[in-house]
Design an enzyme around this catalytic site. Sequence first.
Site, PDB file in Angstrom:
ATOM      1  N   TYR A 129       0.859  -1.187   0.000  1.00  0.00           N
ATOM      2  CA  TYR A 129       0.000   0.000   0.000  1.00  0.00           C
ATOM      3  C   TYR A 129       0.894   1.234   0.000  1.00  0.00           C
ATOM      4  O   TYR A 129       1.835   1.328   0.778  1.00  0.00           O
ATOM      5  CB  TYR A 129      -0.909  -0.016   1.225  1.00  0.00           C
ATOM      6  CG  TYR A 129      -1.689   1.263   1.439  1.00  0.00           C
ATOM      7  CD1 TYR A 129      -2.907   1.468   0.812  1.00  0.00           C
ATOM      8  CD2 TYR A 129      -1.197   2.271   2.277  1.00  0.00           C
ATOM      9  CE1 TYR A 129      -3.631   2.642   1.014  1.00  0.00           C
ATOM     10  CE2 TYR A 129      -1.909   3.443   2.477  1.00  0.00           C
ATOM     11  CZ  TYR A 129      -3.117   3.620   1.837  1.00  0.00           C
ATOM     12  OH  TYR A 129      -3.817   4.785   2.032  1.00  0.00           O
ATOM     13  N   HIS A 130       0.604   2.203  -0.877  1.00  0.00           N
ATOM     14  CA  HIS A 130       1.454   3.385  -1.036  1.00  0.00           C
ATOM     15  C   HIS A 130       0.967   4.517  -0.143  1.00  0.00           C
ATOM     16  O   HIS A 130      -0.139   5.025  -0.300  1.00  0.00           O
ATOM     17  CB  HIS A 130       1.423   3.840  -2.500  1.00  0.00           C
ATOM     18  CG  HIS A 130       2.624   4.641  -2.902  1.00  0.00           C
ATOM     19  ND1 HIS A 130       3.110   5.687  -2.158  1.00  0.00           N
ATOM     20  CD2 HIS A 130       3.440   4.551  -3.995  1.00  0.00           C
ATOM     21  CE1 HIS A 130       4.167   6.202  -2.763  1.00  0.00           C
ATOM     22  NE2 HIS A 130       4.399   5.532  -3.862  1.00  0.00           N
ATOM     23  N   GLY A 131       1.805   4.930   0.814  1.00  0.00           N
ATOM     24  CA  GLY A 131       1.496   6.095   1.630  1.00  0.00           C
ATOM     25  C   GLY A 131       1.752   7.370   0.850  1.00  0.00           C
ATOM     26  O   GLY A 131       2.113   7.348  -0.330  1.00  0.00           O
TER      27      GLY A 131
END
Length: 330
Positions: A129-131
């Site tokens: 998951y990309h912050g």
Amino acid sequence: MIGGNESCTAGPIPMSYLTCLTYILGEWTGVEHIEDYLSYAVYLLWLLFPLAVVFLLPGVVIILFYTSILLLHIYKRKNELKEAYSNDFWDGAKQMLATLWDGHGRIWHGYELHGVKNIPEGPGLIVFYHGATPTDCIYFIARLLIERKRICHVVADHFVFRLPGFKILLDVHGVMHGPKEECVSALKKGCLLAIAPGGVREALFSDEMYTIIWGNRKGFAQVAIDAKVPIIPMFTQNVREGVRTLGGIKILRSLYERIRLPVVPLYGGFPVKLRTFIGEPIPYEPNVTAEELTAKTKAALQALIEKHQKIPGNIFRALMERFQTQKKDD
């Protein structure tokens, strides 16, 4: 009345330096009661200072990136003759930068890595998951190199390759811009590869609800099928509380969709607790389709989010987790 050329301390009642400065400024500008305006300006500065700080703190990451680039140039100049014929020319530089980033992660975020045993010895595709920024992925790569002596390559967005000065940093760490053939080739050579299918769009426009934004992207699944490697889901707890974006502003979303550049302002840089969790690998199955594998991967990543992240995310709670003495179980 004190003349312009007279000392502020002249006369029977000497002025303080601050009063003197105010008086001279008033005489020079011709503004009466300028001390009231100055007091108001000081009040505004005090009021807006925290707001300025939260927008400036993410710049620390940029400073770290360019510090890394500078260190690589110094390393190259120092070792290019001595190690000219060595296959491991950049090994020392990689360890040096890993120590730098891991130190930042430990000090600023109390960074922890859980579930490393789920990463296979051979090749694998890590899907995360990309912050708002990729710092959690960098911390993971650094910790993996330090503790397991394993190198993990990463797929980055095209705009990253246009950033001034970044070429040496990207080349040394084998960062790819994502053609399927290049990714498949790297995996077939036994590499470990990390990718965030949501990319910049997920980074900028997801929020404290930790919504996965992949759209119709399933190319990563086809890469894993073609390379015959497992997919390993990865999620970092509180990654949205460290740095947030103003992605909820519709005009910024429209601007991004038009120019495809990360024009959304960031704010935060808070020293929240970060824990990266590696989920169980999804093994390669010869008969599974890219659509089915994408759905499986998304479900596995969503399960990690639901297990390890309190939703909606809360910055204060994430800060308080720095003071927890007991580490969270894998």
